[in-house]
Design an enzyme around this catalytic site. Structure first.
Site, PDB file in Angstrom:
ATOM      1  N   TYR A 160       0.837  -1.213   0.000  1.00  0.00           N
ATOM      2  CA  TYR A 160       0.000   0.000   0.000  1.00  0.00           C
ATOM      3  C   TYR A 160       0.872   1.263   0.000  1.00  0.00           C
ATOM      4  O   TYR A 160       0.646   2.191  -0.779  1.00  0.00           O
ATOM      5  CB  TYR A 160      -0.910  -0.034   1.234  1.00  0.00           C
ATOM      6  CG  TYR A 160      -1.914   1.090   1.302  1.00  0.00           C
ATOM      7  CD1 TYR A 160      -2.999   1.136   0.434  1.00  0.00           C
ATOM      8  CD2 TYR A 160      -1.798   2.109   2.250  1.00  0.00           C
ATOM      9  CE1 TYR A 160      -3.934   2.166   0.500  1.00  0.00           C
ATOM     10  CE2 TYR A 160      -2.728   3.135   2.330  1.00  0.00           C
ATOM     11  CZ  TYR A 160      -3.792   3.161   1.449  1.00  0.00           C
ATOM     12  OH  TYR A 160      -4.713   4.181   1.521  1.00  0.00           O
ATOM     13  N   LYS A 164       1.177   4.366  -2.762  1.00  0.00           N
ATOM     14  CA  LYS A 164       0.878   5.762  -2.426  1.00  0.00           C
ATOM     15  C   LYS A 164       2.120   6.645  -2.557  1.00  0.00           C
ATOM     16  O   LYS A 164       2.028   7.818  -2.926  1.00  0.00           O
ATOM     17  CB  LYS A 164       0.292   5.842  -1.014  1.00  0.00           C
ATOM     18  CG  LYS A 164      -1.040   5.114  -0.866  1.00  0.00           C
ATOM     19  CD  LYS A 164      -2.073   5.649  -1.862  1.00  0.00           C
ATOM     20  CE  LYS A 164      -3.444   5.060  -1.650  1.00  0.00           C
ATOM     21  NZ  LYS A 164      -4.451   5.637  -2.570  1.00  0.00           N
TER      22      LYS A 164
HETATM   23  N1  LIG Z   1     -10.190   6.140   4.404  1.00  0.00           N
HETATM   24  C1  LIG Z   1      -8.972   6.475   4.760  1.00  0.00           C
HETATM   25  O1  LIG Z   1      -8.648   6.604   5.960  1.00  0.00           O
HETATM   26  C2  LIG Z   1      -7.911   6.733   3.712  1.00  0.00           C
HETATM   27  C3  LIG Z   1      -6.672   7.213   4.144  1.00  0.00           C
HETATM   28  C4  LIG Z   1      -5.693   7.466   3.201  1.00  0.00           C
HETATM   29  C5  LIG Z   1      -5.933   7.254   1.863  1.00  0.00           C
HETATM   30  N2  LIG Z   1      -7.136   6.777   1.458  1.00  0.00           N
HETATM   31  C6  LIG Z   1      -7.324   6.555   0.013  1.00  0.00           C
HETATM   32  O2  LIG Z   1      -8.464   7.259  -0.414  1.00  0.00           O
HETATM   33  C7  LIG Z   1      -9.037   6.592  -1.551  1.00  0.00           C
HETATM   34  C8  LIG Z   1     -10.516   6.375  -1.296  1.00  0.00           C
HETATM   35  O3  LIG Z   1     -10.637   5.480  -0.199  1.00  0.00           O
HETATM   36  P1  LIG Z   1     -11.963   5.322   0.670  1.00  0.00           P
HETATM   37  O4  LIG Z   1     -11.553   5.241   2.075  1.00  0.00           O
HETATM   38  O5  LIG Z   1     -12.966   6.324   0.224  1.00  0.00           O
HETATM   39  O6  LIG Z   1     -12.370   3.831   0.232  1.00  0.00           O
HETATM   40  P2  LIG Z   1     -13.706   3.219  -0.351  1.00  0.00           P
HETATM   41  O7  LIG Z   1     -13.472   1.746  -0.381  1.00  0.00           O
HETATM   42  O8  LIG Z   1     -14.897   3.759   0.342  1.00  0.00           O
HETATM   43  O9  LIG Z   1     -13.732   3.775  -1.846  1.00  0.00           O
HETATM   44  C9  LIG Z   1     -12.871   3.304  -2.853  1.00  0.00           C
HETATM   45  C10 LIG Z   1     -13.676   3.161  -4.147  1.00  0.00           C
HETATM   46  O10 LIG Z   1     -12.761   2.759  -5.180  1.00  0.00           O
HETATM   47  C11 LIG Z   1     -13.441   1.821  -5.992  1.00  0.00           C
HETATM   48  N3  LIG Z   1     -12.479   0.993  -6.724  1.00  0.00           N
HETATM   49  C12 LIG Z   1     -11.670   0.014  -6.227  1.00  0.00           C
HETATM   50  N4  LIG Z   1     -10.971  -0.546  -7.225  1.00  0.00           N
HETATM   51  C13 LIG Z   1     -11.327   0.088  -8.380  1.00  0.00           C
HETATM   52  C14 LIG Z   1     -10.944  -0.047  -9.742  1.00  0.00           C
HETATM   53  N5  LIG Z   1     -10.058  -0.981 -10.147  1.00  0.00           N
HETATM   54  N6  LIG Z   1     -11.501   0.782 -10.660  1.00  0.00           N
HETATM   55  C15 LIG Z   1     -12.423   1.708 -10.283  1.00  0.00           C
HETATM   56  N7  LIG Z   1     -12.837   1.879  -9.000  1.00  0.00           N
HETATM   57  C16 LIG Z   1     -12.290   1.074  -8.059  1.00  0.00           C
HETATM   58  C17 LIG Z   1     -14.292   1.005  -5.004  1.00  0.00           C
HETATM   59  O11 LIG Z   1     -15.328   0.295  -5.652  1.00  0.00           O
HETATM   60  C18 LIG Z   1     -14.771   2.085  -4.063  1.00  0.00           C
HETATM   61  O12 LIG Z   1     -16.017   2.624  -4.475  1.00  0.00           O
HETATM   62  C19 LIG Z   1      -8.228   5.306  -1.729  1.00  0.00           C
HETATM   63  O13 LIG Z   1      -7.255   5.517  -2.734  1.00  0.00           O
HETATM   64  C20 LIG Z   1      -7.566   5.116  -0.387  1.00  0.00           C
HETATM   65  O14 LIG Z   1      -6.349   4.389  -0.487  1.00  0.00           O
HETATM   66  C21 LIG Z   1      -8.129   6.506   2.348  1.00  0.00           C
END
Ligand SMILES: NC(=O)c1ccc[n+]([C@@H]2O[C@H](COP(=O)([O-])OP(=O)(O)OC[C@H]3O[C@@H](n4cnc5c(N)ncnc54)[C@H](O)[C@@H]3O)[C@@H](O)[C@H]2O)c1
Length: 254
Positions: A160, A164
């Site tokens: 991961y 990132k």
């Molecule tokens: N939630 C956190 O604390 C956090 C922290 C740091 C970074 N992030 C990053 O933020 C982003 C959003 O995360 P989130 O927490 O909203 O997660 P989430 O799981 O709610 O949303 C992620 C979305 O991406 C979609 N997805 C996954 N693989 C895909 C693909 N191959 N093609 C198209 N869509 C795809 C999923 O269906 C989902 O709707 C991610 O990149 C995650 O790594 C999240």
């Protein structure tokens, strides 16, 4: 950049951070298309916010191009792209004596990093070729989603954090490449945010993660992430940067 009537794409917009971003942009009058693999959630969220949905797998170039074609046919060439599609994969380099499965490492890079680059490069090529009138000084804005794990990945986050870290690394050179086309490029590195990705963890774990954040002592909300997207879009001087939004949290080793 003013977003009213501007076409925007949000990948991963069916859920979480992307879902709140799609809602924020639609509420400000942008013509939003959600790209996501989750058709059911994507269609439902698009209907709720008054946007549209395209089933796009960001790891598949043909799917990305088809999604951009369909979004363009409906709303015109997009000027805003927010990359939120991603997965959270956990796994140590060695588990019970066995090496980290390479397929899982590759898949994480494929979705989080290569998927981000694929959509942004296809989006930028179209926008650069479109010859649109600038809005203010600019043609468009790209925002990708990194993570604080890019800087202080925890145990089990090799894959991961690699994905990132790649987003942080590409942000400045992509901004430099696209400067001549009037397209700004930034990334956001969120700390710990309450989204379906985070809700999959037990409630005690979520609570303790929130309490490790110095201030505010809680998990961030998707709406707060979307507020930063809004700030970046509206301020033309923010370019080539990854901005942390994390309540001053610095991840401990585990
Ligand atoms: N939630 C956190 O604390 C956090 C922290 C740091 C970074 N992030 C990053 O933020 C982003 C959003 O995360 P989130 O927490 O909203 O997660 P989430 O799981 O709610 O949303 C992620 C979305 O991406 C979609 N997805 C996954 N693989 C895909 C693909 N191959 N093609 C198209 N869509 C795809 C999923 O269906 C989902 O709707 C991610 O990149 C995650 O790594 C999240």
């Amino acid at each position: 950049m003013e977003v009213k009537n501007v076409a925007a794409i949000v990948t991963g917009g069916a859920s979480g951070l992307g879902g709140a971003t799609a809602a924020m942009l639609a509420a400000k009058g942008a013509k939003v298309t959600i790209f996501d693999v989750n058709e059911e959630l994507g269609n439902a969220h698009a209907a709720k916010i008054g946007g549209s949905f395209q089933k796009v797998d960001v790891t598949n170039e043909e799917s990305v191009i088809a999604g951009l074609d369909a979004a363009q046919a409906a709303n015109g060439v997009a000027r805003i792209l927010v990359n939120c599609a991603g997965i959270a994969h956990g796994g140590r380099v060695i588990t019970k004596g066995a090496a980290h499965p390479l397929a899982a490492y590759r898949r994480t890079i494929e979705i989080n990093l290569i998927g981000t680059f694929s959509v942004l490069s296809q989006f930028a090529a179209r926008l650069a070729a479109a010859g649109l009138e600038p809005i203010g000084e600019e043609q468009g804005v790209i925002i990708s989603t990194a993570s604080v794990a890019a800087y202080e990945g925890q145990i089990g986050q090799a894959a991961y954090s690699s994905s990132k870290g790649g987003i942080v690394g590409m942000t400045l050179p992509v901004a430099r490449d696209l400067a001549q086309y009037g397209i700004r490029v930034n990334a956001i590195a969120p700390g710990l945010f309450i989204t379906p990705m985070m809700e999959s963890l037990p409630i005690e774990v979520q609570k303790s993660l929130g309490e490790n954040t110095p201030f505010p002592k809680r998990l961030g909300t998707a709406k707060e992430y979307a507020m930063l997207v809004d700030s970046i879009i509206s301020n033309p001087m923010i370019n080539g940067e990854t901005i942390r939004i994390d309540g001053a949290v610095r991840l401990a080793p585990r």
